[in-house]
Design an enzyme around this catalytic site. Structure first.
Site: not given
Length: 323
Positions: A62, A66, A73, A75, A77, A89, A95, A195-196, A251
């Protein structure tokens, strides 16, 4: 056949990167000479952390998403802390629920690497490699991680909200967010398959259980969620697994759950309810190899978005602050 075509995709990407300019080159063996212990240190760190805290893999995935989905991109950050002059951020509202285990993992890896090869490995490379290794630990697909990123010098909370999907967004809007970053609808659905593993806080979905959208839920499952989240107002940390069948295994069970009304978030139900995404949900539910193929391709593409290399960016001494 799927693995054969995936091989040629990665081969093409390798050749494309090889012909990039000298100051913008990522390679698979970037640290072979400057930090030969890089891969082993990452593996050792993620293994010990995942064993101690089994939610680390989902948390790191995750965090990676994010970071890379924003216009700046991959980086790192997302790792920068706020200062008295700027809100970073990681402190944007969306977040605030990012799990601490992921941040701790990067700190541990960075500390070990600084002892072994100081001022050499970027935080963004650490996050990218650790995410891939953790996914494979849970049974997910392997994909090559090109290295040589530099870390960004800016991190603004104000730049976050319009670029990251939220659980309450309609699927059409989320699809557009990913399309702007170069992802097909199929790749977006595959990335949703993250989300598995992992969990969602009750506050992200509990209101859906008591209004008209509750019809999307399996009735018994909705009752179970309501019971599990009964005290969420007094205990905001309450959460449930995104995949109740195999929560600790990467899976395709997540996609098998959706037609049965066993999704947790509104966006989960939306994937099966929207005619543009349902065919891919059904395909991935039947064919795990296809899901893995598209997911690996999408993750590889995500890891290369707007990376800074060469003289752009920096190699932070600490991942939570610029040099």
């Amino acid at each position: 056949m799927a693995s054969f075509s995936l091989f040629f995709f990665f081969l093409f990407t390798t050749l494309l990167l090889s012909f990039s300019s000298a100051n913008a080159r990522l390679t698979l063996d970037f640290y072979n000479d400057t930090c030969p212990q890089f891969s082993q240190i990452i593996r050792d760190t993620v293994t010990s952390k995942q064993i101690a805290s089994p939610t680390t893999a989902a948390a790191t995935l995750r965090l990676f998403l994010h970071d890379c989905l924003l216009p700046n991109g991959c980086d790192a950050s997302i790792l920068l802390s706020s200062t008295a002059f700027s809100k970073a951020e990681r402190d944007a509202d969306i977040n605030l629920s990012l799990p601490g285990d992921a941040f701790d993992l990067v700190v541990r890896a960075k500390t070990a690497l600084e002892l072994s090869c100081p001022n050499t490995v970027s935080c963004s490379d650490i996050l990218s490699a650790a995410t891939r290794d953790l996914l494979t630990m849970l049974g997910g697909p392997f994909f090559p991680v090109f290295l040589g990123r530099r870390d960004g010098r800016t991190s603004l909370a104000s730049a976050v909200s319009s670029h990251l999907p939220t659980p309450s967004m309609p699927i059409s809007q989320i699809t557009q967010l990913f399309a702007k970053r170069g992802f097909t609808v199929e790749e977006f659905v595959a990335l949703s398959g993250a989300h598995t593993v992992g969990f969602s806080h009750c506050s992200e979905f509990v209101t859906n259980l008591s209004n008209n959208t509750s019809s999307s839920y399996n009735p018994r499952y909705a009752q179970g969620l309501q019971k599990a989240c009964a005290d969420y107002k007094t205990n905001p940390t309450l959460s449930v697994f995104n995949d109740i069948m195999t929560p600790n295994k990467f899976d395709n069970a997540y996609f098998q759950n959706l037609p049965k009304g066993l999704g947790v978030l509104k966006s989960d139900h939306g994937l099966y309810g929207d005619p543009s995404t349902r065919p891919f949900v059904e395909t991935f539910a039947k064919d795990q190899n296809r899901f893995f193929q598209v997911f690996a391709r999408a993750m590889h593409k995500l890891s290369l978005l707007n990376v800074q290399t060469g003289r752009k960016g920096e190699i932070r001494r600490r991942c939570d602050q610029i040099n």
